[in-house]
Structures are given as C-alpha cells and as structure tokens.
Design a protein around this motif. Sequence first.
Motif, PDB file in Angstrom:
ATOM      1  N   LEU A 140       0.864  -1.176   0.000  1.00 13.04           N
ATOM      2  CA  LEU A 140       0.000   0.000   0.000  1.00 13.04           C
ATOM      3  C   LEU A 140       0.899   1.225   0.000  1.00 13.04           C
ATOM      4  N   SER A 141       0.920   1.935  -1.123  1.00 12.44           N
ATOM      5  CA  SER A 141       1.794   3.095  -1.248  1.00 12.44           C
ATOM      6  C   SER A 141       1.257   4.030  -2.325  1.00 12.44           C
TER       7      SER A 141
ATOM      8  N   SER B  65      -2.777   7.417  -1.508  1.00 16.28           N
ATOM      9  CA  SER B  65      -2.133   8.247  -0.497  1.00 16.28           C
ATOM     10  C   SER B  65      -2.437   7.665   0.868  1.00 16.28           C
ATOM     11  N   LEU B  66      -1.473   7.699   1.763  1.00 17.39           N
ATOM     12  CA  LEU B  66      -1.704   7.172   3.095  1.00 17.39           C
ATOM     13  C   LEU B  66      -2.676   8.039   3.882  1.00 17.39           C
TER      14      LEU B  66
ATOM     15  N   MET C 146      -5.638   5.967   4.177  1.00 21.90           N
ATOM     16  CA  MET C 146      -5.371   4.626   4.672  1.00 21.90           C
ATOM     17  C   MET C 146      -6.619   3.950   5.251  1.00 21.90           C
ATOM     18  N   ALA C 147      -7.400   4.693   5.992  1.00 23.26           N
ATOM     19  CA  ALA C 147      -8.585   4.124   6.632  1.00 23.26           C
ATOM     20  C   ALA C 147      -9.612   3.622   5.619  1.00 23.26           C
ATOM     21  N   ASP C 148      -9.525   4.125   4.390  1.00 19.17           N
ATOM     22  CA  ASP C 148     -10.446   3.666   3.341  1.00 19.17           C
ATOM     23  C   ASP C 148     -10.064   2.294   2.803  1.00 19.17           C
ATOM     24  N   HIS C 149      -8.898   1.801   3.239  1.00 17.14           N
ATOM     25  CA  HIS C 149      -8.395   0.513   2.752  1.00 17.14           C
ATOM     26  C   HIS C 149      -8.274  -0.496   3.888  1.00 17.14           C
ATOM     27  N   GLN C 150      -9.235  -0.477   4.778  1.00 21.30           N
ATOM     28  CA  GLN C 150      -9.236  -1.402   5.916  1.00 21.30           C
ATOM     29  C   GLN C 150      -9.081  -2.851   5.463  1.00 21.30           C
ATOM     30  N   ASN C 151      -9.627  -3.183   4.299  1.00 23.98           N
ATOM     31  CA  ASN C 151      -9.594  -4.571   3.828  1.00 23.98           C
ATOM     32  C   ASN C 151      -8.183  -5.108   3.618  1.00 23.98           C
ATOM     33  N   VAL C 152      -7.225  -4.239   3.261  1.00 24.21           N
ATOM     34  CA  VAL C 152      -5.873  -4.739   2.996  1.00 24.21           C
ATOM     35  C   VAL C 152      -5.142  -5.123   4.288  1.00 24.21           C
ATOM     36  N   PHE C 153      -5.701  -4.724   5.423  1.00 22.40           N
ATOM     37  CA  PHE C 153      -5.100  -5.080   6.710  1.00 22.40           C
ATOM     38  C   PHE C 153      -5.544  -6.462   7.187  1.00 22.40           C
TER      39      PHE C 153
ATOM     40  N   ASP D 218       5.745   9.904  10.504  1.00 21.29           N
ATOM     41  CA  ASP D 218       6.435   9.019  11.444  1.00 21.29           C
ATOM     42  C   ASP D 218       5.611   8.657  12.673  1.00 21.29           C
ATOM     43  N   HIS D 219       4.566   9.419  12.949  1.00 21.04           N
ATOM     44  CA  HIS D 219       3.726   9.126  14.113  1.00 21.04           C
ATOM     45  C   HIS D 219       2.304   8.752  13.706  1.00 21.04           C
ATOM     46  N   ASP D 220       1.608   9.691  13.092  1.00 17.86           N
ATOM     47  CA  ASP D 220       0.175   9.505  12.834  1.00 17.86           C
ATOM     48  C   ASP D 220      -0.113   8.311  11.935  1.00 17.86           C
ATOM     49  N   TYR D 221       0.608   8.204  10.828  1.00 22.72           N
ATOM     50  CA  TYR D 221       0.382   7.092   9.909  1.00 22.72           C
ATOM     51  C   TYR D 221       0.677   5.747  10.580  1.00 22.72           C
ATOM     52  N   VAL D 222       1.756   5.695  11.349  1.00 22.39           N
ATOM     53  CA  VAL D 222       2.166   4.435  11.975  1.00 22.39           C
ATOM     54  C   VAL D 222       1.148   3.996  13.026  1.00 22.39           C
ATOM     55  N   VAL D 223       0.708   4.936  13.842  1.00 17.27           N
ATOM     56  CA  VAL D 223      -0.282   4.619  14.878  1.00 17.27           C
ATOM     57  C   VAL D 223      -1.605   4.189  14.245  1.00 17.27           C
ATOM     58  N   LEU D 224      -2.028   4.890  13.204  1.00 18.53           N
ATOM     59  CA  LEU D 224      -3.270   4.523  12.524  1.00 18.53           C
ATOM     60  C   LEU D 224      -3.164   3.124  11.931  1.00 18.53           C
ATOM     61  N   ALA D 225      -2.024   2.817  11.336  1.00 18.86           N
ATOM     62  CA  ALA D 225      -1.816   1.485  10.764  1.00 18.86           C
ATOM     63  C   ALA D 225      -1.925   0.417  11.841  1.00 18.86           C
ATOM     64  N   ALA D 226      -1.374   0.689  13.013  1.00 17.10           N
ATOM     65  CA  ALA D 226      -1.448  -0.265  14.122  1.00 17.10           C
ATOM     66  C   ALA D 226      -2.899  -0.481  14.548  1.00 17.10           C
TER      67      ALA D 226
END
Length: 216
Positions: A36-37, A59-60, A63-70, A96-104
């Motif tokens: 996802l990039s 665009s990250l 990211m939340a619109d792509h919940q299925n890829v997780f 370095d913070h927001d995207y990583v935390v959201l991904a988690a």
Amino acid sequence: MVHGYSALVLGSTGLVGQHLLEQLLKDEQYTSVTSLSRSMPMVDDASALTDKLNIVLSSLDNMADHQNVFDVDHVYVCLGTTIKQAGSKAQFKKVDHDYVVLAAQLAQAAQCKRFVWVSSVGADASSSSFYLRTKGKVEETIMKLQTQSGNKTQFIHVNPSLLLGERDTFRLAETVAGYLGKWFGWLMIGPLRKYRPVHASDVANWMRHPQQPTNG
C-alpha cells in the motif's frame, strides 16, 4: 514447509521497505504480499507483479479507506522521513507518528497476528530530540494497544541506528556518518553496539524474524 502467510507492507518504496518487499516475495512462507503506497514499488522479479504481489496505489491520507488490505497475517510498516524532507515538524509527525499509529489500529481491528514497525535506537517519549521523542511516543502509544482486552495482535518494533544502503535522495550527514561507521563501527562494543550503522537489508530481515537478536 509452506505456511501460506499473507503480508501487508507500508513504505515499500523506502530504503528498508524495498528490501523487505523483495525478501517477502522470495520467502516461500508467504503466498500473498500487498503493498500500500502512493507510487509503484521497485521489484527485481517482474513476474512477482502478477503472481504474488498485490499493489494498492493510494495516499496514506486515505489509509482508513483501505481497511480490507489489513486483513492479513502480518503487517510491516517501514514509514519514515526527515524534518527536512517532510518540510516541517508537523508533516514529519504525520508520517512518522500519525500514519504508523493509525496502521497499528487498523491492523488490530483486522486482528492480524503480527504488526512490526521500524522505530529508532534511542527512541524515548521524553527525549529532548523531536525526532527521538516522536519515535518514542509511537512506541508508547502502540504498545498500549498490546494490553487491551481481547487484543489478538502482537506488536513489535525494531530499533536500528543509522541506516546504510542506496537512497533515492542524497543525505550528506548520513553519507558521511555511514562512511565513518563502516571504518570505525568495530569500536562500538558493549553498550555502544546498538549505535553501529546497519544495512537496510539487515533491518528488513530483523522485521521478518523479530525473535532473532539484533544489534539494538
């Protein structure tokens, strides 16, 4: 023995991410790898584009619109930038913070088995360094998810020092430090060992095998 793991990689066009993507595509334990990039990842084996690798261009910020890829076994996050490259502290924090935390959070919601991300040696939420403080806050926030009731995801961070490898953009300070590290890294022993420069391919390997010891 083929286990048939599935994986998602965020940051697959970066220094560590490129190596990790290549390693996952060559690893027979993984039967499906998703990137996802916002741009196309570079892979040596073009056949992987149709056989094993799934590419989602976005665009990250979305990211939340792509919940299925997780919905995979393992999520790997190799996101990272510099304040200079990002343009501001706010933009740096976003990557370095927001995207990583959201991904988690998305990985946890999908109940993936393992979430591994790249942090930094010296990461500390109370550090006077904005960079290290940001990295530390990410660790602090994500590891709190580990303790939540019903959590089925294992959260792991790797903490490399200066990264060695060929970058798309030239960074003078890192180039000089990397050169010195190659020659004098052997002097860093004991407690200083974790500060030795490390090649991005080794960091990628640590991420795939987090149970193995690292230099940090």
